[in-house]
Design a protein around this motif. Structure first.
Motif, PDB file in Angstrom:
ATOM      1  N   GLU A  55       0.851  -1.196   0.000  1.00  0.00           N
ATOM      2  CA  GLU A  55       0.000   0.000   0.000  1.00  0.00           C
ATOM      3  C   GLU A  55       0.889   1.249   0.000  1.00  0.00           C
ATOM      4  OE1 GLU A  55      -2.684   0.205   3.284  1.00  0.00           O
ATOM      5  OE2 GLU A  55      -3.744   1.924   2.445  1.00  0.00           O
ATOM      6  N   CYS A  56       0.514   2.213  -0.796  1.00  0.00           N
ATOM      7  CA  CYS A  56       1.344   3.413  -0.958  1.00  0.00           C
ATOM      8  C   CYS A  56       1.177   4.374   0.219  1.00  0.00           C
ATOM      9  CB  CYS A  56       0.973   4.108  -2.261  1.00  0.00           C
ATOM     10  SG  CYS A  56       1.921   5.598  -2.543  1.00  0.00           S
ATOM     11  N   HIS A  57       2.305   4.712   0.849  1.00  0.00           N
ATOM     12  CA  HIS A  57       2.318   5.739   1.891  1.00  0.00           C
ATOM     13  C   HIS A  57       3.367   6.763   1.547  1.00  0.00           C
ATOM     14  CE1 HIS A  57      -0.499   4.008   4.697  1.00  0.00           C
ATOM     15  NE2 HIS A  57       0.035   2.829   4.445  1.00  0.00           N
ATOM     16  N   PRO A  58       3.168   8.030   1.761  1.00  0.00           N
ATOM     17  CA  PRO A  58       1.957   8.637   2.277  1.00  0.00           C
ATOM     18  C   PRO A  58       0.805   8.530   1.271  1.00  0.00           C
ATOM     19  CG  PRO A  58       3.504  10.311   1.572  1.00  0.00           C
ATOM     20  CD  PRO A  58       4.210   9.009   1.458  1.00  0.00           C
ATOM     21  N   ARG A  59      -0.412   8.509   1.820  1.00  0.00           N
ATOM     22  CA  ARG A  59      -1.586   8.228   0.987  1.00  0.00           C
ATOM     23  C   ARG A  59      -1.807   9.256  -0.119  1.00  0.00           C
ATOM     24  NH1 ARG A  59      -6.183   5.247   4.367  1.00  0.00           N
ATOM     25  NH2 ARG A  59      -5.121   3.252   4.367  1.00  0.00           N
ATOM     26  N   HIS A  60      -1.399  10.502   0.116  1.00  0.00           N
ATOM     27  CA  HIS A  60      -1.648  11.516  -0.924  1.00  0.00           C
ATOM     28  C   HIS A  60      -0.838  11.230  -2.189  1.00  0.00           C
ATOM     29  CE1 HIS A  60       1.895  13.479   1.032  1.00  0.00           C
ATOM     30  NE2 HIS A  60       2.175  13.755  -0.222  1.00  0.00           N
ATOM     31  N   LYS A  61       0.137  10.322  -2.088  1.00  0.00           N
ATOM     32  CA  LYS A  61       0.912   9.961  -3.285  1.00  0.00           C
ATOM     33  C   LYS A  61       0.256   8.836  -4.085  1.00  0.00           C
ATOM     34  CE  LYS A  61       5.418  11.704  -2.244  1.00  0.00           C
ATOM     35  NZ  LYS A  61       6.763  11.441  -1.760  1.00  0.00           N
ATOM     36  N   GLN A  62      -0.780   8.215  -3.500  1.00  0.00           N
ATOM     37  CA  GLN A  62      -1.454   7.115  -4.200  1.00  0.00           C
ATOM     38  C   GLN A  62      -2.043   7.582  -5.521  1.00  0.00           C
ATOM     39  OE1 GLN A  62      -4.491   5.267  -1.811  1.00  0.00           O
ATOM     40  NE2 GLN A  62      -3.003   4.315  -0.440  1.00  0.00           N
ATOM     41  N   GLN A  63      -1.969   6.712  -6.523  1.00  0.00           N
ATOM     42  CA  GLN A  63      -2.633   6.972  -7.803  1.00  0.00           C
ATOM     43  C   GLN A  63      -3.770   5.971  -7.930  1.00  0.00           C
ATOM     44  OE1 GLN A  63      -1.665   9.463 -10.041  1.00  0.00           O
ATOM     45  NE2 GLN A  63      -0.289  10.090  -8.364  1.00  0.00           N
ATOM     46  N   GLN A  64      -4.970   6.475  -8.256  1.00  0.00           N
ATOM     47  CA  GLN A  64      -6.161   5.608  -8.271  1.00  0.00           C
ATOM     48  C   GLN A  64      -6.077   4.516  -9.328  1.00  0.00           C
ATOM     49  OE1 GLN A  64      -8.459   5.665  -5.870  1.00  0.00           O
ATOM     50  NE2 GLN A  64      -7.034   7.179  -5.041  1.00  0.00           N
TER      51      GLN A  64
END
Ligand code: UDP
Length: 241
Positions: free
Chosen positions: A60-69
Motif C-alpha cells: 500500500e502506498c504511503h503517504p496516501r496523498h501519493k497514491q494513484q487511483q
C-alpha cells in the motif's frame, strides 16, 4: 567533471589509462536474489563500483496523498554509503541522490506494469557501497534485475550505460578519473525491446557528431549490459538468457 582537464593525457597509443580500448566496458558481474529479506534483490559489480538493490512490494502506498487511483507508483531511492567514496560521505539524502532517485523512478515506471496495481507502491532501494563513476547507471541496471527477481510484472528490463569524451575522444563507460577530469558524460538507459530511451543526461559539451557517436556507443553498451542482466536472471531461475 566536465570542465575538462586538458593536461591529462587520457589515451595513449589507443589505450585508456586503465588499459581499456575507447569502446570497451569495464568488467560487469551481476547476481540476482542475494538478499533474504527483500522480495527481490540484486548485487552488481561494475569495474570498482559495487551496488545492492532491494525491492519491496507491491505494497500500500504511503503517504496516501501519493497514491494513484489507476496505477502503482515506483518509489526508487538511491543512496551512497559513507564509505563508498574517498572522502567520507555524510549519510543521508542530498540533492544529487534525490535527483538520481527521481530519474530512476521515472525510468522504471516505463517498464513496470503499474496499471495492474492501483494505489500501490513498489519500493526499490539502491545502495552504492563503492563508487567509481557511473553509479546511476549501475544502480538502475541493478534495480531492474531486482524488480524482475521480485516477480514484478514488467514489459522489459532496463539496462543503463554511459559514454563520454576524454582527450577529445568519445569513449564508453567512464571511470572515476575520466568522469572527474574528462570533457563530457552521457548516461543513457533504454528499453531494449522497443528502443525507447528512458533516461538521457549530458554533463559537459559534445558537438552534434560527438553526441551521435556517444549515443551509439552508450546504446551498444546498454545492449551488452542487457545480455548480462538476462544471464543473471537465467542463472537464478534456469532457462536461457
Ligand atoms: N562522487 C563522490 N562524492 C559524491 C558524489 C560522487 O566522490 O558525493 C564520485 C563517485 O565516485 C561517483 C562519481 O563522483 O561515482 C561521479 O559522480 P556523478 O555525479 O557523475 O554520478 P555517477 O557517474 O556516479 O552516476
Amino acid at each position: 567533471m566536465a570542465g575538462g582537464n586538458s593536461d591529462i593525457e587520457f589515451i595513449k597509443k589507443g589505450k585508456r589509462l586503465d588499459g581499456r580500448k575507447p569502446d570497451e566496458l569495464r568488467e560487469v558481474r551481476i547476481e540476482a536474489g542475494v538478499l533474504n529479506r527483500a522480495d527481490g534483490s540484486c548485487y552488481l559489480e561494475w569495474g570498482n563500483n559495487k551496488v545492492y538493490a532491494g525491492v519491496f512490494g507491491p505494497i500500500e502506498c504511503h503517504p496516501r496523498h501519493k497514491q494513484q487511483q489507476d496505477r502503482a507508483i515506483v518509489q526508487a531511492r538511491y543512496t551512497m554509503a559513507p564509505f563508498s567514496v574517498n572522502d567520507r560521505k555524510r549519510p543521508g539524502y542530498d540533492r544529487r541522490s534525490s535527483e538520481i532517485s527521481y530519474i530512476t523512478s521515472q525510468a522504471l515506471e516505463r517498464v513496470v506494469m503499474v496499471e495492474l496495481f492501483p494505489r500501490a507502491a513498489i519500493r526499490v532501494d539502491m545502495q552504492v557501497v563503492e563508487a567509481h563513476a557511473g553509479t546511476r547507471c549501475a544502480a538502475l541496471t541493478a534495480a531492474s534485475v531486482a524488480l524482475a527477481d521480485a516477480g514484478i510484472p514488467m514489459r522489459d528490463i532496463i539496462p543503463s550505460c554511459a559514454a563520454g569524451k576524454v582527450s577529445d575522444t568519445v569513449v564508453l563507460d567512464l571511470n572515476k578519473e575520466e568522469d572527474n577530469y574528462g570533457q563530457a558524460d552521457l548516461p543513457l538507459a533504454i528499453v531494449p525491446s522497443t528502443g525507447e530511451v528512458v533516461l538521457l543526461q549530458l554533463d559537459g559539451h559534445l558537438t552534434p557528431d560527438e553526441f551521435e557517436q556517444a549515443f551509439d556507443l552508450a546504446y551498444k553498451g546498454c545492449m551488452d549490459l542487457y545480455d548480462i542482466q538476462r544471464a543473471a536472471l537465467a542463472n537464478r531461475y534456469g532457462g536461457s538468457a
